[in-house]
Scaffold this motif. Structure first.
Motif, PDB file in Angstrom:
ATOM      1  N   LEU A   1       0.795  -1.228   0.000  1.00  0.00           N
ATOM      2  CA  LEU A   1       0.000   0.000   0.000  1.00  0.00           C
ATOM      3  C   LEU A   1       0.830   1.282   0.000  1.00  0.00           C
ATOM      4  O   LEU A   1       0.274   2.363  -0.214  1.00  0.00           O
ATOM      5  N   ASN A   2       2.124   1.193   0.248  1.00  0.00           N
ATOM      6  CA  ASN A   2       2.932   2.420   0.243  1.00  0.00           C
ATOM      7  C   ASN A   2       4.212   2.298  -0.583  1.00  0.00           C
ATOM      8  O   ASN A   2       5.081   3.170  -0.506  1.00  0.00           O
ATOM      9  N   TYR A   3       4.334   1.218  -1.367  1.00  0.00           N
ATOM     10  CA  TYR A   3       5.548   1.058  -2.175  1.00  0.00           C
ATOM     11  C   TYR A   3       5.659   2.151  -3.239  1.00  0.00           C
ATOM     12  O   TYR A   3       6.750   2.675  -3.497  1.00  0.00           O
ATOM     13  N   LYS A   4       4.534   2.510  -3.865  1.00  0.00           N
ATOM     14  CA  LYS A   4       4.569   3.589  -4.858  1.00  0.00           C
ATOM     15  C   LYS A   4       5.070   4.878  -4.224  1.00  0.00           C
ATOM     16  O   LYS A   4       5.885   5.598  -4.820  1.00  0.00           O
ATOM     17  N   TYR A   5       4.620   5.173  -3.020  1.00  0.00           N
ATOM     18  CA  TYR A   5       5.027   6.398  -2.347  1.00  0.00           C
ATOM     19  C   TYR A   5       6.523   6.365  -2.040  1.00  0.00           C
ATOM     20  O   TYR A   5       7.213   7.393  -2.147  1.00  0.00           O
ATOM     21  N   PHE A   6       7.029   5.198  -1.665  1.00  0.00           N
ATOM     22  CA  PHE A   6       8.457   5.057  -1.397  1.00  0.00           C
ATOM     23  C   PHE A   6       9.265   5.270  -2.681  1.00  0.00           C
ATOM     24  O   PHE A   6      10.297   5.957  -2.666  1.00  0.00           O
ATOM     25  N   PHE A   7       8.791   4.699  -3.775  1.00  0.00           N
ATOM     26  CA  PHE A   7       9.482   4.863  -5.056  1.00  0.00           C
ATOM     27  C   PHE A   7       9.511   6.330  -5.467  1.00  0.00           C
ATOM     28  O   PHE A   7      10.544   6.845  -5.924  1.00  0.00           O
ATOM     29  N   LEU A   8       8.379   7.024  -5.302  1.00  0.00           N
ATOM     30  CA  LEU A   8       8.334   8.446  -5.649  1.00  0.00           C
ATOM     31  C   LEU A   8       9.205   9.273  -4.700  1.00  0.00           C
ATOM     32  O   LEU A   8       9.783  10.294  -5.109  1.00  0.00           O
ATOM     33  N   PHE A   9       9.304   8.856  -3.449  1.00  0.00           N
ATOM     34  CA  PHE A   9      10.198   9.524  -2.514  1.00  0.00           C
ATOM     35  C   PHE A   9      11.646   9.452  -3.011  1.00  0.00           C
ATOM     36  O   PHE A   9      12.376  10.449  -3.001  1.00  0.00           O
ATOM     37  N   LEU A  10      12.062   8.278  -3.473  1.00  0.00           N
ATOM     38  CA  LEU A  10      13.406   8.139  -4.045  1.00  0.00           C
ATOM     39  C   LEU A  10      13.551   9.004  -5.286  1.00  0.00           C
ATOM     40  O   LEU A  10      14.580   9.687  -5.474  1.00  0.00           O
ATOM     41  N   PHE A  11      12.537   8.997  -6.132  1.00  0.00           N
ATOM     42  CA  PHE A  11      12.578   9.738  -7.397  1.00  0.00           C
ATOM     43  C   PHE A  11      12.730  11.239  -7.144  1.00  0.00           C
ATOM     44  O   PHE A  11      13.617  11.897  -7.719  1.00  0.00           O
ATOM     45  N   TYR A  12      11.884  11.796  -6.285  1.00  0.00           N
ATOM     46  CA  TYR A  12      11.931  13.237  -6.037  1.00  0.00           C
ATOM     47  C   TYR A  12      13.133  13.633  -5.179  1.00  0.00           C
ATOM     48  O   TYR A  12      13.646  14.749  -5.311  1.00  0.00           O
ATOM     49  N   THR A  13      13.593  12.730  -4.329  1.00  0.00           N
ATOM     50  CA  THR A  13      14.813  13.013  -3.572  1.00  0.00           C
ATOM     51  C   THR A  13      16.002  13.135  -4.507  1.00  0.00           C
ATOM     52  O   THR A  13      16.847  14.036  -4.359  1.00  0.00           O
ATOM     53  N   PHE A  14      16.068  12.246  -5.493  1.00  0.00           N
ATOM     54  CA  PHE A  14      17.163  12.312  -6.459  1.00  0.00           C
ATOM     55  C   PHE A  14      17.109  13.619  -7.254  1.00  0.00           C
ATOM     56  O   PHE A  14      18.127  14.313  -7.407  1.00  0.00           O
ATOM     57  N   LEU A  15      15.925  13.982  -7.749  1.00  0.00           N
ATOM     58  CA  LEU A  15      15.811  15.219  -8.529  1.00  0.00           C
ATOM     59  C   LEU A  15      16.127  16.442  -7.674  1.00  0.00           C
ATOM     60  O   LEU A  15      16.807  17.371  -8.138  1.00  0.00           O
ATOM     61  N   GLU A  16      15.650  16.452  -6.444  1.00  0.00           N
ATOM     62  CA  GLU A  16      15.890  17.596  -5.553  1.00  0.00           C
ATOM     63  C   GLU A  16      17.367  17.736  -5.222  1.00  0.00           C
ATOM     64  O   GLU A  16      17.922  18.845  -5.258  1.00  0.00           O
ATOM     65  N   THR A  17      18.005  16.648  -4.880  1.00  0.00           N
ATOM     66  CA  THR A  17      19.427  16.718  -4.523  1.00  0.00           C
ATOM     67  C   THR A  17      20.298  17.067  -5.726  1.00  0.00           C
ATOM     68  O   THR A  17      21.309  17.771  -5.580  1.00  0.00           O
ATOM     69  N   ILE A  18      19.916  16.592  -6.899  1.00  0.00           N
ATOM     70  CA  ILE A  18      20.655  16.979  -8.114  1.00  0.00           C
ATOM     71  C   ILE A  18      20.500  18.471  -8.380  1.00  0.00           C
ATOM     72  O   ILE A  18      21.476  19.171  -8.723  1.00  0.00           O
ATOM     73  N   LEU A  19      19.277  18.993  -8.221  1.00  0.00           N
ATOM     74  CA  LEU A  19      19.048  20.424  -8.434  1.00  0.00           C
ATOM     75  C   LEU A  19      19.878  21.254  -7.462  1.00  0.00           C
ATOM     76  O   LEU A  19      20.528  22.240  -7.865  1.00  0.00           O
ATOM     77  N   VAL A  20      19.877  20.886  -6.185  1.00  0.00           N
ATOM     78  CA  VAL A  20      20.640  21.642  -5.194  1.00  0.00           C
ATOM     79  C   VAL A  20      22.139  21.555  -5.488  1.00  0.00           C
ATOM     80  O   VAL A  20      22.864  22.555  -5.398  1.00  0.00           O
ATOM     81  N   THR A  21      22.605  20.374  -5.848  1.00  0.00           N
ATOM     82  CA  THR A  21      24.030  20.199  -6.152  1.00  0.00           C
ATOM     83  C   THR A  21      24.460  21.071  -7.317  1.00  0.00           C
ATOM     84  O   THR A  21      25.491  21.766  -7.251  1.00  0.00           O
ATOM     85  N   LEU A  22      23.674  21.052  -8.402  1.00  0.00           N
ATOM     86  CA  LEU A  22      24.030  21.860  -9.576  1.00  0.00           C
ATOM     87  C   LEU A  22      23.903  23.354  -9.277  1.00  0.00           C
ATOM     88  O   LEU A  22      24.690  24.162  -9.798  1.00  0.00           O
ATOM     89  N   SER A  23      22.933  23.730  -8.456  1.00  0.00           N
ATOM     90  CA  SER A  23      22.746  25.143  -8.125  1.00  0.00           C
ATOM     91  C   SER A  23      23.896  25.683  -7.293  1.00  0.00           C
ATOM     92  O   SER A  23      24.252  26.874  -7.398  1.00  0.00           O
ATOM     93  N   LEU A  24      24.478  24.842  -6.462  1.00  0.00           N
ATOM     94  CA  LEU A  24      25.573  25.283  -5.591  1.00  0.00           C
ATOM     95  C   LEU A  24      26.955  25.003  -6.176  1.00  0.00           C
ATOM     96  O   LEU A  24      27.968  25.428  -5.608  1.00  0.00           O
ATOM     97  N   LEU A  25      27.009  24.291  -7.289  1.00  0.00           N
ATOM     98  CA  LEU A  25      28.303  23.931  -7.883  1.00  0.00           C
ATOM     99  C   LEU A  25      29.177  25.153  -8.198  1.00  0.00           C
ATOM    100  O   LEU A  25      30.381  25.136  -7.906  1.00  0.00           O
ATOM    101  N   PRO A  26      28.624  26.233  -8.791  1.00  0.00           N
ATOM    102  CA  PRO A  26      29.487  27.405  -9.065  1.00  0.00           C
ATOM    103  C   PRO A  26      30.121  27.985  -7.804  1.00  0.00           C
ATOM    104  O   PRO A  26      31.293  28.397  -7.832  1.00  0.00           O
ATOM    105  N   TYR A  27      29.376  27.997  -6.706  1.00  0.00           N
ATOM    106  CA  TYR A  27      29.921  28.528  -5.454  1.00  0.00           C
ATOM    107  C   TYR A  27      30.981  27.588  -4.883  1.00  0.00           C
ATOM    108  O   TYR A  27      31.971  28.035  -4.297  1.00  0.00           O
TER     109      TYR A  27
END
Length: 316
Positions: A173-199
């Motif tokens: 009943l919550n596997y989809k939510y766990f998968f989406l948690f991984l998916f959005y965590t990856f996108l969020e952390t990639i965005l933050v990493t690339l945004s802070l890379l110049p600094y």
């Protein structure tokens, strides 16, 4: 030797109890990482930059901030959906339907088989079908693909694993939510990493970095944390994509090494639909449409379609 074995078993269950207590700390850790990232991106760097730059640059900063807030919202929605959703419990007095009782035992059931010849367990079996699985700890019949979690002390429908990061089991009943948690965590952390890379690059090239020493420290910590999480989550995300494509779980992937054919593998498209649902509008949000919940029994965790060719070979 018997005493030593008993002591080891006792210590294992004590460890399970410790894991339950660790969960609350992990939730606080997740929220702390989110808080540090939010402070660095929104308050320390991109927020002030949006207010003090010209139009072309401000539009770029605004795009980063909007995307950051969107991904953060989806990440938290998915995360707390995993935390707060029951992964799937066996209904009281549940019994398998007649069609399931006609067939042979599931390939994975053999590892948990409780049948005649096992001493005191014989009285707990269904006399009409001794091949039905029975959980001695929960004292109940186990549906297909159900496993007992020692940490939660319960049987979980289509159990994938117990995750200390979400203080919960990941199941039907919550596997989809766990998968989406991984998916959005990856996108969020990639965005933050690339945004802070110049600094981050400026820091090691003696470039001029605006802000206070505290801002600089927060920027470096946030960059390292998000880069580390992005790389770690990427591995888990790839693993779970492959599990969904094969219609299996982490537990089943380990146990089915002894089986040549997997009767629940219906092809990657149908396999993904059994997790994400058939309504594509709901694929990327932690929810299901009412129609999918009504027409797809697999989403409830008690019944799963199987491959007709293998059912015929096994006499189903």
């Amino acid at each position: 030797m018997q005493r030593s074995g008993a002591a080891m078993a006792w210590n294992v269950f004590k460890f399970c109890t410790a894991l339950r207590g660790l969960g609350s700390i992990m939730i606080l850790l997740v929220l702390a990482i989110v808080g540090v990232s939010y402070y660095t991106i929104v308050i320390a760097i991109y927020g002030p930059a949006l207010l003090h730059t010209g139009l072309p640059d401000s539009l770029a900063f605004l795009a980063v901030l909007l995307l950051f807030h969107f991904l953060l919202g989806m990440l938290l929605w998915s995360y707390f959906s995993v935390v707060l959703t029951n992964p799937g419990s066996v209904p009281p007095n549940w019994r398998p339907v007649m069609d399931e009782e006609k067939g042979d035992m599931d390939p994975l059931m053999s590892s948990e088989y409780e049948g005649p010849g096992l001493g005191s367990n014989r009285s707990t079996m269904d006399p009409a079908n001794p091949r039905i699985r029975f959980c001695r700890k929960c004292n109940q019949v186990k549906p297909p693909r159900c496993h007992h979690c020692s940490v939660c002390a319960r049987c979980v429908l289509k159990m994938d694993h117990h995750c200390v990061w979400v203080v919960n089991c990941v199941g039907a009943l919550n596997y989809k939510y766990f998968f989406l948690f991984l998916f959005y965590t990856f996108l969020e952390t990639i965005l933050v990493t690339l945004s802070l890379l110049p600094y981050f690059v400026k820091f090691f090239t003696d470039g001029e970095i605006p802000g206070t020493p505290g801002t600089l420290a927060a920027t470096l910590i946030t960059f390292i944390l998000n880069l580390s999480f992005a790389l770690s989550v990427l591995g888990f995300l790839i693993m779970h994509i492959s599990l969904i494509a094969a219609n299996t779980t982490t537990i089943e992937a380990y146990e089915k090494k002894t089986t040549r054919e997997w009767r629940y593998d219906l092809g990657w498209k149908e396999n993904f639909q059994q997790v994400l649902g058939r309504d594509k509008k709901y694929w990327l949000i932690p929810a299901y449409s009412d129609e999918d919940l009504r027409l797809m029994p697999a989403l409830q965790g008690l019944e799963y379609p199987t491959r007709p060719d293998l059912d015929v070979l096994r006499g189903f």
